[in-house]
Design a protein around this motif. Sequence first.
Motif, PDB file in Angstrom:
ATOM      1  N   TRP A 123       0.947  -1.244   0.038  1.00  0.00           N
ATOM      2  CA  TRP A 123       0.193   0.126   0.158  1.00  0.00           C
ATOM      3  C   TRP A 123       0.811   1.475   0.062  1.00  0.00           C
ATOM      4  N   SER A 124       2.054   1.212   0.835  1.00  0.00           N
ATOM      5  CA  SER A 124       2.811   2.482   0.802  1.00  0.00           C
ATOM      6  C   SER A 124       3.491   2.749  -0.484  1.00  0.00           C
ATOM      7  N   ASN A 125       3.765   1.691  -1.263  1.00  0.00           N
ATOM      8  CA  ASN A 125       4.516   1.958  -2.727  1.00  0.00           C
ATOM      9  C   ASN A 125       3.238   2.427  -3.437  1.00  0.00           C
ATOM     10  N   GLU A 126       2.118   1.873  -3.563  1.00  0.00           N
ATOM     11  CA  GLU A 126       0.991   2.152  -4.363  1.00  0.00           C
ATOM     12  C   GLU A 126       0.613   3.678  -4.202  1.00  0.00           C
ATOM     13  N   HIS A 127       0.483   3.618  -2.954  1.00  0.00           N
ATOM     14  CA  HIS A 127      -0.198   5.229  -2.490  1.00  0.00           C
ATOM     15  C   HIS A 127       0.692   6.404  -2.468  1.00  0.00           C
ATOM     16  N   ASN A 128       1.686   6.089  -1.671  1.00  0.00           N
ATOM     17  CA  ASN A 128       2.759   7.229  -1.323  1.00  0.00           C
ATOM     18  C   ASN A 128       3.627   7.716  -2.377  1.00  0.00           C
ATOM     19  N   LYS A 129       3.903   6.590  -3.492  1.00  0.00           N
ATOM     20  CA  LYS A 129       4.675   6.824  -4.476  1.00  0.00           C
ATOM     21  C   LYS A 129       4.062   7.118  -5.937  1.00  0.00           C
ATOM     22  N   LEU A 130       3.083   5.983  -6.218  1.00  0.00           N
ATOM     23  CA  LEU A 130       2.479   6.085  -7.654  1.00  0.00           C
ATOM     24  C   LEU A 130       1.411   6.910  -7.582  1.00  0.00           C
ATOM     25  N   TYR A 176     -10.305  -4.509  -4.149  1.00  0.00           N
ATOM     26  CA  TYR A 176      -9.608  -3.449  -5.155  1.00  0.00           C
ATOM     27  C   TYR A 176      -8.306  -3.199  -4.437  1.00  0.00           C
ATOM     28  N   TYR A 177      -8.058  -2.777  -3.413  1.00  0.00           N
ATOM     29  CA  TYR A 177      -6.880  -2.385  -2.629  1.00  0.00           C
ATOM     30  C   TYR A 177      -5.779  -3.696  -2.388  1.00  0.00           C
ATOM     31  N   ALA A 178      -6.235  -4.568  -1.943  1.00  0.00           N
ATOM     32  CA  ALA A 178      -5.329  -5.747  -1.682  1.00  0.00           C
ATOM     33  C   ALA A 178      -4.896  -6.349  -2.871  1.00  0.00           C
ATOM     34  N   PRO A 179      -5.266  -6.439  -4.020  1.00  0.00           N
ATOM     35  CA  PRO A 179      -4.861  -7.102  -5.203  1.00  0.00           C
ATOM     36  C   PRO A 179      -3.926  -6.198  -6.069  1.00  0.00           C
ATOM     37  N   ASN A 180      -4.476  -4.897  -6.113  1.00  0.00           N
ATOM     38  CA  ASN A 180      -4.020  -3.835  -6.989  1.00  0.00           C
ATOM     39  C   ASN A 180      -2.657  -3.341  -6.175  1.00  0.00           C
ATOM     40  N   THR A 181      -2.755  -3.273  -5.027  1.00  0.00           N
ATOM     41  CA  THR A 181      -1.469  -2.621  -4.330  1.00  0.00           C
ATOM     42  C   THR A 181      -0.277  -3.618  -4.427  1.00  0.00           C
ATOM     43  N   LEU A 182      -0.826  -5.080  -4.119  1.00  0.00           N
ATOM     44  CA  LEU A 182       0.385  -6.043  -4.505  1.00  0.00           C
ATOM     45  C   LEU A 182       0.809  -6.052  -5.885  1.00  0.00           C
ATOM     46  N   LYS A 183      -0.138  -6.078  -6.715  1.00  0.00           N
ATOM     47  CA  LYS A 183       0.242  -5.907  -8.149  1.00  0.00           C
ATOM     48  C   LYS A 183       1.357  -4.705  -8.184  1.00  0.00           C
ATOM     49  N   HIS A 184       1.108  -3.605  -8.055  1.00  0.00           N
ATOM     50  CA  HIS A 184       2.134  -2.368  -8.217  1.00  0.00           C
ATOM     51  C   HIS A 184       3.407  -2.635  -7.449  1.00  0.00           C
ATOM     52  N   LEU A 185       3.428  -3.476  -6.370  1.00  0.00           N
ATOM     53  CA  LEU A 185       4.641  -3.603  -5.689  1.00  0.00           C
ATOM     54  C   LEU A 185       5.748  -4.233  -6.635  1.00  0.00           C
ATOM     55  N   ALA A 215      -1.068 -13.931  -7.200  1.00  0.00           N
ATOM     56  CA  ALA A 215      -2.258 -14.309  -6.457  1.00  0.00           C
ATOM     57  C   ALA A 215      -1.973 -15.156  -5.161  1.00  0.00           C
ATOM     58  N   ARG A 216      -1.036 -15.960  -5.517  1.00  0.00           N
ATOM     59  CA  ARG A 216      -0.641 -16.893  -4.448  1.00  0.00           C
ATOM     60  C   ARG A 216      -0.013 -15.851  -3.140  1.00  0.00           C
ATOM     61  N   ASP A 217       0.428 -14.776  -3.480  1.00  0.00           N
ATOM     62  CA  ASP A 217       0.892 -13.977  -2.774  1.00  0.00           C
ATOM     63  C   ASP A 217      -0.351 -13.049  -1.950  1.00  0.00           C
ATOM     64  N   LEU A 218      -1.396 -12.880  -2.863  1.00  0.00           N
ATOM     65  CA  LEU A 218      -2.353 -11.933  -2.418  1.00  0.00           C
ATOM     66  C   LEU A 218      -3.113 -12.983  -1.492  1.00  0.00           C
ATOM     67  N   TRP A 219      -3.272 -14.213  -1.385  1.00  0.00           N
ATOM     68  CA  TRP A 219      -3.810 -15.056  -0.476  1.00  0.00           C
ATOM     69  C   TRP A 219      -2.868 -15.323   0.834  1.00  0.00           C
ATOM     70  N   SER A 220      -1.622 -15.346   0.534  1.00  0.00           N
ATOM     71  CA  SER A 220      -0.763 -15.875   1.714  1.00  0.00           C
ATOM     72  C   SER A 220      -0.413 -14.695   2.553  1.00  0.00           C
ATOM     73  N   LYS A 221      -0.228 -13.541   1.837  1.00  0.00           N
ATOM     74  CA  LYS A 221       0.335 -12.405   2.498  1.00  0.00           C
ATOM     75  C   LYS A 221      -0.963 -11.477   2.982  1.00  0.00           C
ATOM     76  N   CYS A 222      -1.928 -11.411   2.209  1.00  0.00           N
ATOM     77  CA  CYS A 222      -3.019 -10.452   2.447  1.00  0.00           C
ATOM     78  C   CYS A 222      -4.244 -11.050   2.928  1.00  0.00           C
ATOM     79  N   LEU A 223      -5.003 -11.818   2.385  1.00  0.00           N
ATOM     80  CA  LEU A 223      -6.329 -12.080   2.640  1.00  0.00           C
ATOM     81  C   LEU A 223      -6.296 -12.993   3.875  1.00  0.00           C
ATOM     82  N   LEU A 224      -5.672 -14.240   3.904  1.00  0.00           N
ATOM     83  CA  LEU A 224      -5.730 -15.151   4.666  1.00  0.00           C
ATOM     84  C   LEU A 224      -5.246 -14.754   5.988  1.00  0.00           C
TER      85      LEU A 224
END
Length: 400
Positions: A123-130, A176-185, A215-224
């Motif tokens: 989130w810091s990368n997506e919001h603070n920078k991009l 929106y925020y969970a997958p998109n911030t991880l994608k932009h990281l 997507a595996r990172d999304l599930w293991s690091k964010c959602l679960l």
Amino acid sequence: MQTVPFTLTDKDVENFTQEIMALRRAANERMSIDDFKHLKKIERWGKLSTLAGYGTAWIAPNPISAFLMSQGNVTRWTTIAHHVLHKGFDKIEGIPERYTSKGFAKGWRRFLDWNDWMLPEAWSNEHNKLHHYNLGEAADPDQVELNLEWLRDSKLPMPLRYAVVALFAATWKPLYYAPNTLKHLTSTKNNVLGEERDSATLTQLALWNPLNPAARDLWSKCLLPYIFVKFVLIPLAFTPLGPIAVINVWINTLLAEIISNLHAFLVIVPNHVGNDILLFEDVANNKSEFFLRQITGSTNFKTGGDLNDMLHGWLNYQIEHHLWPDLPMSEYQRLQPQVKALCEKYGIPYVQESVWVRLKKTVDVMVGNSSMPRQKSVSTNKRSQTSTQHTKSTPEIISA
């Protein structure tokens, strides 16, 4: 109220830039441990809200407990995590490292400082920078009108478009925020205005495919992790009070999650949207242009008073925050009247309205009832060469 493209003389642009920079220098001189004490006060308010919510959530499903739980959630993100990760307190001597951008929510402290759907560094990368350094441009990952071109241009009947927006608002943090911030990281893209955006439905669905490494990172690091803590671990902590208490806490947690999404949507999404907020067809060319874009590409809500500001997540000072994102939020209360007066002095549009008025204007853009005006330069007819050249990778431009 509607902002239209405007121009200033080179002299006015230079004078305005110097006065804006003078306000920042004065803020730097004022900054003290009192700003950190103010942060701690708001943090206590947020924690008390959370405790009051959970302290009554076991009794029965009810909106009061759910709102209090939600308010604590929103405060941790929009007020505490937001300003700490923006380095708002890094320059204050003597504060604990966990309240600096280098220590906040790092490692195991993530679950203490800011356990949310988003990975903090993503989130810091997506919001603070991009977002902050591409505000209102096609490269801004949070540019609402461009992200929702698929809905605006669709043949869906208008009631169904509103329903889509309502569903999005109730679920936008995980969807929106969970997958998109991880994608932009892992992959940042500089889109050009008019090109197909990266937010097509097919691309979004791919972000949830467990066969996709991202997507595996999304599930293991964010959602679960979030689901386990909020919907399993915490409700089970009420087991001594009986199974009904556990179920009641689980239901109130789900209600709080929906309220938190709606609340965050209300105070975040309208920040840079409306038929009186500018979109930019090119990049900022210098410091003056950068400052002007932060003002004409943003809107404030009602400001003043810690309770009012807390309920708005301190996102009601969006203009001042975008001018100087690395300041303590208490400084925005002091600077807002000065920035507004300065804009009036030079005839620069300064948009400030109720969050509910801004919500309507935002939804109008989302469903295609209105559009945001486009503009290239908001400073002068010819680019001013007297200001320092703007480089998006150097945050010093907003700290001058």
